[in-house]
Design a protein around this motif. Structure first.
Motif, short mmCIF file in Angstrom:
data_model
loop_
_atom_site.label_atom_id
_atom_site.label_comp_id
_atom_site.label_asym_id
_atom_site.label_seq_id
_atom_site.Cartn_x
_atom_site.Cartn_y
_atom_site.Cartn_z
N GLN A 1 5.84 -9.09 -10.56
CA GLN A 1 4.39 -9.43 -10.59
C GLN A 1 3.60 -7.71 -10.65
OE1 GLN A 1 3.35 -10.54 -5.98
NE2 GLN A 1 5.83 -10.53 -5.49
N ASP A 2 3.16 -8.58 -12.24
CA ASP A 2 2.76 -6.95 -12.74
C ASP A 2 1.62 -6.64 -12.12
OD1 ASP A 2 3.50 -8.35 -15.21
OD2 ASP A 2 1.50 -9.38 -15.46
N LYS B 1 2.66 -2.62 -11.53
CA LYS B 1 1.87 -2.05 -12.12
C LYS B 1 1.48 -0.45 -11.11
CE LYS B 1 -3.58 -0.88 -13.28
NZ LYS B 1 -5.12 -2.36 -13.50
N ILE B 2 1.59 -1.34 -9.63
CA ILE B 2 1.45 0.35 -8.33
C ILE B 2 2.49 1.01 -9.39
CG2 ILE B 2 1.25 0.12 -6.26
CD1 ILE B 2 0.72 -1.74 -5.75
N PHE B 3 3.62 0.67 -9.46
CA PHE B 3 5.65 1.58 -9.65
C PHE B 3 5.37 2.94 -10.32
CE2 PHE B 3 6.82 -1.36 -6.38
CZ PHE B 3 7.42 -0.88 -6.15
N ASP C 1 0.80 -1.02 0.02
CA ASP C 1 0.13 0.26 0.29
C ASP C 1 1.17 1.87 -0.05
OD1 ASP C 1 0.86 0.08 3.01
OD2 ASP C 1 -1.36 0.51 3.43
N SER C 2 0.17 2.59 0.22
CA SER C 2 1.33 3.53 -0.17
C SER C 2 1.76 3.70 1.52
CB SER C 2 0.01 4.82 0.35
OG SER C 2 -0.50 4.76 1.25
N THR C 3 1.73 3.05 2.12
CA THR C 3 2.56 3.14 3.70
C THR C 3 4.33 2.73 2.89
OG1 THR C 3 0.35 3.29 5.00
CG2 THR C 3 2.90 2.98 5.93
N GLY C 4 3.57 1.63 2.64
CA GLY C 4 5.37 1.03 2.05
C GLY C 4 6.07 1.53 1.39
N LEU C 5 5.05 2.81 -0.10
CA LEU C 5 5.78 3.05 -0.82
C LEU C 5 6.32 3.55 -0.64
CD1 LEU C 5 3.36 3.23 -3.11
CD2 LEU C 5 5.23 2.01 -3.39
N ALA D 1 7.85 4.06 -10.73
CA ALA D 1 8.99 3.08 -11.66
C ALA D 1 10.00 3.72 -12.57
CB ALA D 1 8.19 2.35 -12.78
N LYS D 2 10.30 4.85 -12.18
CA LYS D 2 10.96 5.69 -13.17
C LYS D 2 11.83 5.39 -11.63
CE LYS D 2 8.60 7.63 -16.71
NZ LYS D 2 6.90 9.02 -17.17
#
Length: 111
Positions: free
Chosen positions: A83-84, A88-90, A56-60, A96-97
């Motif tokens: 894992q797709d 996708k979240i990244f 989730d956003s906390t993990g990010l 992802a950048k």
């Protein structure tokens, strides 16, 4: 679901294998592990997320915070994730950048 963390040294890098869910309840455990590693002089981190079931956003936020910590020491933090649903979240968040994401440990280690 709990969060499992295992660390090991490969060449000059520290691989942190993460399993389970990285959410508001478990993210502090990952944050503390990254902080501990950086404090102990480990500045080349590879976070293996192949066994992560949920992020989730906390993990990010913990991952971004960890990246800032290692960069403050001229280090790097790369991810292993194929894992797709996680990729996708990244992509959606633009992270992802920001992160170098590899599809396997051998790709991350340049083998």
């Amino acid at each position: 679901m709990d969060l499992s963390l295992q660390t090991r040294e490969v060449d000059s890098r520290t691989i942190v294998s993460v399993g389970g869910e990285i959410d508001v309840y478990t993210a502090p455990k990952l944050r503390d592990k990254i902080t501990e590693l950086v404090g102990d002089g480990h500045h080349q981190l590879v976070i293996d997320m192949e066994n992560v079931d949920f992020l989730d956003s906390t993990g990010l936020g913990v991952l971004v915070g960890g990246l800032k910590k290692v960069r403050a020491h001229e280090g790097s933090m790369e991810l292993i994730c194929s894992q797709d649903r996680l990729l996708k979240i990244f992509r959606i968040t633009g992270l992802a950048k920001v992160f170098t994401i590899h599809e396997s440990e051998s790709a991350a280690l340049g083998a």
